[in-house]
Motif scaffolding. Sequence first.
Motif, PDB file in Angstrom:
ATOM      1  N   LEU A 168      11.634 -39.377-101.445  1.00 56.64           N
ATOM      2  CA  LEU A 168      11.101 -38.186-100.777  1.00 56.64           C
ATOM      3  C   LEU A 168       9.782 -37.736-101.406  1.00 56.64           C
ATOM      4  O   LEU A 168       9.554 -37.944-102.598  1.00 56.64           O
ATOM      5  CB  LEU A 168      12.110 -37.038-100.847  1.00 56.64           C
ATOM      6  N   LEU A 201      17.386 -37.873 -91.498  1.00 57.21           N
ATOM      7  CA  LEU A 201      16.652 -39.124 -91.325  1.00 57.21           C
ATOM      8  C   LEU A 201      17.322 -40.035 -90.295  1.00 57.21           C
ATOM      9  O   LEU A 201      16.641 -40.669 -89.493  1.00 57.21           O
ATOM     10  CB  LEU A 201      16.461 -39.824 -92.667  1.00 57.21           C
ATOM     11  N   VAL A 207       9.093 -38.198 -96.154  1.00 54.19           N
ATOM     12  CA  VAL A 207       9.298 -39.518 -96.763  1.00 54.19           C
ATOM     13  C   VAL A 207       8.011 -40.018 -97.418  1.00 54.19           C
ATOM     14  O   VAL A 207       6.974 -40.142 -96.775  1.00 54.19           O
ATOM     15  CB  VAL A 207       9.788 -40.534 -95.701  1.00 54.19           C
ATOM     16  N   VAL A 230       9.685 -45.984 -98.418  1.00 50.76           N
ATOM     17  CA  VAL A 230      10.930 -46.405 -97.788  1.00 50.76           C
ATOM     18  C   VAL A 230      11.021 -47.924 -97.749  1.00 50.76           C
ATOM     19  O   VAL A 230      10.006 -48.616 -97.632  1.00 50.76           O
ATOM     20  CB  VAL A 230      11.059 -45.827 -96.348  1.00 50.76           C
ATOM     21  N   VAL A 248      15.155 -44.462 -99.564  1.00 49.49           N
ATOM     22  CA  VAL A 248      14.069 -43.513 -99.308  1.00 49.49           C
ATOM     23  C   VAL A 248      13.682 -42.769-100.581  1.00 49.49           C
ATOM     24  O   VAL A 248      14.546 -42.343-101.340  1.00 49.49           O
ATOM     25  CB  VAL A 248      14.500 -42.503 -98.215  1.00 49.49           C
TER      26      VAL A 248
END
Length: 176
Positions: A119, A130, A96, A99, A117
């Motif tokens: 990535l 997740l 991540v 977020v 999120v």
Amino acid sequence: KPPRGTVVKLYDEEKREVPPGETGRIFVGNEMLFEGYTGGGSKDVIDGLMATGDVGRFDEGGRMFVEGRDDEMIVSGGENVFPKEVEDLLSRHDAVADVAAVGVEDEDFGQRLRAFVVLEAGKQASEDDLKGYVKQNLARYKVPREVVFLDELPRNVTGKVLKRELVEMDAEKSEA
């Protein structure tokens, strides 16, 4: 004469002090307490202590953990959920990059948590990965109901995430 230094106490919605381990609204006070905003607004005051706008808890050793903003708290299925706690956890996942979590309306639970999120380049994680990560580390009711993957989070010029846009993005998606 008030004590020197800063006093910090946690109160529940009925203005009662909460015991260690329980979450409450954070109130502070000292001899330099702020009088109010120039526009006339003010913060809640209990026993001469002023609300910070944050919620947190004390552990048994007296250390305080800030769990989020009181205006971001959502109630999902009767449980208080603080998006910041879930954001902080997900941000530690190695896939991540960025977020944000927000509360969205839910017919069954009142509200539910949705995580957005971004990535890390070249890393992979699925919605189930997740959700499982949150489930391993936090209470089951804090697991986001959905994880939405974005290329980037909407931010203002100072870099603050525009959570209202994320909530509206959801509304637009469900109308489509």
